[in-house]
Design a protein around this motif. Structure first.
Motif, PDB file in Angstrom:
ATOM      1  N   ASP A 198       0.833  -1.200   0.000  1.00 34.44           N
ATOM      2  CA  ASP A 198       0.000   0.000   0.000  1.00 34.44           C
ATOM      3  C   ASP A 198       0.871   1.254   0.000  1.00 34.44           C
ATOM      4  OD1 ASP A 198      -2.536   1.106  -0.132  1.00 34.44           O
ATOM      5  OD2 ASP A 198      -2.934   0.983   2.014  1.00 34.44           O
ATOM      6  N   LEU A 199       1.910   1.251   0.846  1.00 37.87           N
ATOM      7  CA  LEU A 199       2.817   2.403   0.901  1.00 37.87           C
ATOM      8  C   LEU A 199       3.561   2.570  -0.423  1.00 37.87           C
ATOM      9  CD1 LEU A 199       4.042   4.695   2.558  1.00 37.87           C
ATOM     10  CD2 LEU A 199       5.779   3.073   3.368  1.00 37.87           C
ATOM     11  N   GLY A 200       4.010   1.487  -1.009  1.00 37.30           N
ATOM     12  CA  GLY A 200       4.692   1.572  -2.299  1.00 37.30           C
ATOM     13  C   GLY A 200       3.798   2.137  -3.389  1.00 37.30           C
ATOM     14  N   ASN A 201       2.521   1.733  -3.386  1.00 39.19           N
ATOM     15  CA  ASN A 201       1.575   2.273  -4.363  1.00 39.19           C
ATOM     16  C   ASN A 201       1.376   3.774  -4.157  1.00 39.19           C
ATOM     17  OD1 ASN A 201       1.237  -0.321  -5.361  1.00 39.19           O
ATOM     18  ND2 ASN A 201      -0.615  -0.718  -4.164  1.00 39.19           N
ATOM     19  N   THR A 202       1.317   4.193  -2.897  1.00 37.58           N
ATOM     20  CA  THR A 202       1.171   5.617  -2.590  1.00 37.58           C
ATOM     21  C   THR A 202       2.376   6.406  -3.094  1.00 37.58           C
ATOM     22  OG1 THR A 202      -0.259   5.296  -0.663  1.00 37.58           O
ATOM     23  CG2 THR A 202       1.103   7.281  -0.675  1.00 37.58           C
ATOM     24  N   LEU A 203       3.569   5.873  -2.888  1.00 39.30           N
ATOM     25  CA  LEU A 203       4.775   6.614  -3.258  1.00 39.30           C
ATOM     26  C   LEU A 203       4.994   6.658  -4.766  1.00 39.30           C
ATOM     27  CD1 LEU A 203       7.246   5.573  -0.419  1.00 39.30           C
ATOM     28  CD2 LEU A 203       5.921   7.679  -0.663  1.00 39.30           C
ATOM     29  N   ALA A 204       4.319   5.806  -5.525  1.00 45.26           N
ATOM     30  CA  ALA A 204       4.428   5.874  -6.989  1.00 45.26           C
ATOM     31  C   ALA A 204       3.917   7.214  -7.511  1.00 45.26           C
ATOM     32  CB  ALA A 204       3.657   4.721  -7.626  1.00 45.26           C
ATOM     33  N   TYR A 205       3.003   7.829  -6.777  1.00 42.41           N
ATOM     34  CA  TYR A 205       2.438   9.127  -7.174  1.00 42.41           C
ATOM     35  C   TYR A 205       3.187  10.293  -6.534  1.00 42.41           C
ATOM     36  CZ  TYR A 205      -1.674   6.502  -8.802  1.00 42.41           C
ATOM     37  OH  TYR A 205      -2.523   5.643  -9.458  1.00 42.41           O
ATOM     38  N   TRP A 206       4.175  10.003  -5.699  1.00 47.46           N
ATOM     39  CA  TRP A 206       4.816  11.012  -4.862  1.00 47.46           C
ATOM     40  C   TRP A 206       5.930  11.704  -5.647  1.00 47.46           C
ATOM     41  CZ3 TRP A 206       3.084  11.288   0.346  1.00 47.46           C
ATOM     42  CH2 TRP A 206       3.714  12.251   1.139  1.00 47.46           C
ATOM     43  N   VAL A 207       5.605  12.756  -6.370  1.00 46.03           N
ATOM     44  CA  VAL A 207       6.579  13.513  -7.152  1.00 46.03           C
ATOM     45  C   VAL A 207       7.172  14.588  -6.249  1.00 46.03           C
ATOM     46  CG1 VAL A 207       6.954  14.921  -9.194  1.00 46.03           C
ATOM     47  CG2 VAL A 207       5.265  13.070  -9.258  1.00 46.03           C
ATOM     48  N   GLN A 208       8.471  14.515  -6.002  1.00 42.44           N
ATOM     49  CA  GLN A 208       9.102  15.476  -5.106  1.00 42.44           C
ATOM     50  C   GLN A 208       9.848  16.543  -5.898  1.00 42.44           C
ATOM     51  OE1 GLN A 208      11.074  12.286  -2.974  1.00 42.44           O
ATOM     52  NE2 GLN A 208      13.088  12.893  -3.771  1.00 42.44           N
ATOM     53  N   ALA A 209      10.323  17.556  -5.190  1.00 34.42           N
ATOM     54  CA  ALA A 209      10.837  18.764  -5.836  1.00 34.42           C
ATOM     55  C   ALA A 209      12.041  18.500  -6.745  1.00 34.42           C
ATOM     56  CB  ALA A 209      11.195  19.806  -4.775  1.00 34.42           C
ATOM     57  N   ASP A 210      12.852  17.487  -6.446  1.00 34.93           N
ATOM     58  CA  ASP A 210      14.063  17.256  -7.228  1.00 34.93           C
ATOM     59  C   ASP A 210      13.893  16.191  -8.303  1.00 34.93           C
ATOM     60  OD1 ASP A 210      13.836  15.110  -5.531  1.00 34.93           O
ATOM     61  OD2 ASP A 210      15.920  15.138  -4.830  1.00 34.93           O
ATOM     62  N   ASP A 211      12.675  15.784  -8.585  1.00 35.60           N
ATOM     63  CA  ASP A 211      12.455  14.802  -9.646  1.00 35.60           C
ATOM     64  C   ASP A 211      12.617  15.436 -11.022  1.00 35.60           C
ATOM     65  OD1 ASP A 211      12.009  12.345  -8.335  1.00 35.60           O
ATOM     66  OD2 ASP A 211      10.001  12.981  -7.755  1.00 35.60           O
ATOM     67  N   ASP A 212      12.818  14.598 -12.041  1.00 34.52           N
ATOM     68  CA  ASP A 212      13.051  15.097 -13.399  1.00 34.52           C
ATOM     69  C   ASP A 212      11.793  15.745 -13.975  1.00 34.52           C
ATOM     70  OD1 ASP A 212      11.455  13.077 -15.031  1.00 34.52           O
ATOM     71  OD2 ASP A 212      12.808  11.724 -13.971  1.00 34.52           O
ATOM     72  N   ALA A 213      11.980  16.443 -15.080  1.00 29.85           N
ATOM     73  CA  ALA A 213      10.909  17.259 -15.667  1.00 29.85           C
ATOM     74  C   ALA A 213       9.722  16.413 -16.120  1.00 29.85           C
ATOM     75  CB  ALA A 213      11.461  18.066 -16.841  1.00 29.85           C
ATOM     76  N   VAL A 214       9.970  15.207 -16.622  1.00 28.71           N
ATOM     77  CA  VAL A 214       8.858  14.365 -17.085  1.00 28.71           C
ATOM     78  C   VAL A 214       7.982  13.966 -15.911  1.00 28.71           C
ATOM     79  CG1 VAL A 214       8.216  12.228 -18.248  1.00 28.71           C
ATOM     80  CG2 VAL A 214      10.191  13.525 -19.050  1.00 28.71           C
ATOM     81  N   PHE A 215       8.600  13.519 -14.828  1.00 29.12           N
ATOM     82  CA  PHE A 215       7.828  13.122 -13.651  1.00 29.12           C
ATOM     83  C   PHE A 215       7.091  14.334 -13.085  1.00 29.12           C
ATOM     84  CE2 PHE A 215       7.917  10.251  -9.661  1.00 29.12           C
ATOM     85  CZ  PHE A 215       6.889   9.477 -10.168  1.00 29.12           C
ATOM     86  N   GLN A 216       7.735  15.488 -13.102  1.00 25.95           N
ATOM     87  CA  GLN A 216       7.071  16.709 -12.629  1.00 25.95           C
ATOM     88  C   GLN A 216       5.837  17.021 -13.469  1.00 25.95           C
ATOM     89  OE1 GLN A 216       7.717  18.492  -9.976  1.00 25.95           O
ATOM     90  NE2 GLN A 216       9.746  17.766  -9.373  1.00 25.95           N
ATOM     91  N   SER A 217       5.899  16.723 -14.754  1.00 27.26           N
ATOM     92  CA  SER A 217       4.797  17.078 -15.651  1.00 27.26           C
ATOM     93  C   SER A 217       3.537  16.268 -15.388  1.00 27.26           C
ATOM     94  CB  SER A 217       5.226  16.906 -17.114  1.00 27.26           C
ATOM     95  OG  SER A 217       5.364  15.528 -17.438  1.00 27.26           O
ATOM     96  N   VAL A 218       3.665  15.110 -14.714  1.00 26.53           N
ATOM     97  CA  VAL A 218       2.488  14.287 -14.438  1.00 26.53           C
ATOM     98  C   VAL A 218       2.102  14.342 -12.957  1.00 26.53           C
ATOM     99  CG1 VAL A 218       2.915  12.747 -16.368  1.00 26.53           C
ATOM    100  CG2 VAL A 218       3.918  12.193 -14.141  1.00 26.53           C
ATOM    101  N   ARG A 219       2.692  15.260 -12.220  1.00 26.29           N
ATOM    102  CA  ARG A 219       2.360  15.401 -10.805  1.00 26.29           C
ATOM    103  C   ARG A 219       0.885  15.755 -10.639  1.00 26.29           C
ATOM    104  NH1 ARG A 219       1.874  19.763  -7.899  1.00 26.29           N
ATOM    105  NH2 ARG A 219       2.934  21.084  -9.434  1.00 26.29           N
ATOM    106  N   ARG A 220       0.208  15.091  -9.675  1.00 25.79           N
ATOM    107  CA  ARG A 220      -1.204  15.357  -9.449  1.00 25.79           C
ATOM    108  C   ARG A 220      -1.515  15.640  -7.977  1.00 25.79           C
ATOM    109  NH1 ARG A 220      -4.552  10.169 -11.146  1.00 25.79           N
ATOM    110  NH2 ARG A 220      -6.174  11.309 -10.036  1.00 25.79           N
ATOM    111  N   GLN A 221      -0.467  15.870  -7.181  1.00 27.02           N
ATOM    112  CA  GLN A 221      -0.662  16.232  -5.781  1.00 27.02           C
ATOM    113  C   GLN A 221       0.498  17.143  -5.363  1.00 27.02           C
ATOM    114  OE1 GLN A 221      -0.776  12.572  -3.538  1.00 27.02           O
ATOM    115  NE2 GLN A 221       1.192  11.872  -4.291  1.00 27.02           N
TER     116      GLN A 221
END
Length: 353
Positions: free
Chosen positions: A247-270
């Protein structure tokens, strides 16, 4: 600043006359024909606001069109919520359910509306939190996941959700099969990722507890007068008994943090990028400290969470690729599937260093 519903999307309208009659028969307080609006959402269950002069309620129904018989089970979701409400007060009160397909062509349920703030991609402009306040909000949200995992599910009457030991293995098999069935010719096959996951799958489940399976910031409701306080947890469609670290791993799949790459940032939803938010590693450490679960080999759960997200993305893209939906928002999901495969592969390489 409260989460707002908007105009009902074309093709997702409801028969208000039939619905109004049904609800009035259930409770005379539902008098007359309600005004209706729709909340923004993903590609899963649809959520509507029904506004009466003295009360607002929420209606949840499956998406329109063909769907798997086992998916989008509204009656199951409502039953879980009713069982949970006495021991987990953040669950909205279910007012009524309906399995008469004459009303809407599907099962649905109606629940109370929780008036509050749903933290989506960005917090409302009117809501300005300091880094310390943002950190407290983050901890409060994680605490609700931890509290869920610590519920006595047997005392709550939810033991029937159990399918026995081997939850992680069943998830691996199920999601691997789903990806293979949804693969299109323009995306990767994920076979290297699947093989790594199979080779590094834990020998046994961490524990068996009640898990949400879609626990994100945009599935919680915040108190508008105390915006760091969580007053609601929504979307119980995929809740079951399983491994808490999954459950925690599934939650963190959506966890886009400030230092992530631009592609991951572009799909951030929280809003997990804000100053004060915990990083993924800090979330894992905090969860371990609060629960006592060992997280020494969390790489498996983190990579599985990303793989599972890729399957969800690819299933949606499959429908777009085969012209079963024309929603332009899904046009780039194939590229997102490719990116998630690359992200999984990169994390796998980092674990072997």
């Amino acid at each position: 600043m409260l989460d707002q519903a908007t105009t009902v999307r074309m093709g997702e309208e409801l028969d208000l006359d039939k619905l109004a009659t049904f609800l009035h028969d259930q409770n005379p307080a539902f008098n007359g024909t309600p005004d209706i609006a729709q909340f923004a959402g993903g590609a899963s269950n649809l959520t509507y606001l029904l506004h009466y002069p003295k009360i607002d309620v929420i209606l949840r129904r499956p998406p329109f069109g063909h769907r798997a018989k086992s998916a989008h089970d509204m009656l199951r979701e409502a039953a879980i919520m009713r069982a949970l409400k006495p021991v987990y007060p953040y669950v909205p009160h279910v007012i009524t359910t309906c399995q008469d397909e004459h009303i809407m062509g599907c099962d649905f349920y109606v629940m109370e509306r929780l008036h509050g703030i749903i933290p989506r991609k960005n917090l409302p402009k009117e809501l300005v939190l300091s880094p310390n306040e943002t950190r407290q909000l983050c901890l409060n949200v994680i605490d609700k996941l931890i509290e869920l995992h610590q519920i006595d599910y047997q005392a709550a009457g939810l033991a029937s959700l159990a399918k026995g030991a081997g939850y992680v293995a069943r998830q691996m098999q199920g999601w691997s099969d789903r990806y293979r069935q949804a693969k299109t010719e323009d995306v990767g096959d994920f076979e290297d990722v699947i093989q790594w996951l199979q080779a590094h799958m834990p020998a046994s489940d961490t524990a068996t507890c009640l898990i949400h399976n879609d626990f994100r910031f945009d599935n919680v409701v915040l108190n508008p007068s105390k915006p760091c306080e969580v007053i609601g947890v929504l979307d119980w469609e995929m809740a079951t008994l399983g491994d808490p670290l999954m459950d925690l791993g599934n939650t963190l799949a959506y966890w886009v943090q400030a230092d992530d790459d631009a592609v991951f940032q572009s799909v951030r939803r929280q809003p997990t990028h804000l100053p004060g938010m915990l990083t993924r590693q800090e979330v894992i450490a905090y969860y371990a400290q609060k629960t006592g679960y060992a997280v020494d080999h969390f790489d498996f759960y983190a990579i599985f969470g990303l793989f599972r997200l890729a399957v969800i993305v690819q299933q949606i893209y499959y429908r777009f690729f085969h012209q079963q939906t024309s929603n332009p928002a899904f046009a780039e999901f194939g590229k997102l599937s490719l990116y998630l495969e690359q992200r999984c592969s990169r994390l796998i390489k980092e674990t072997s260093r």
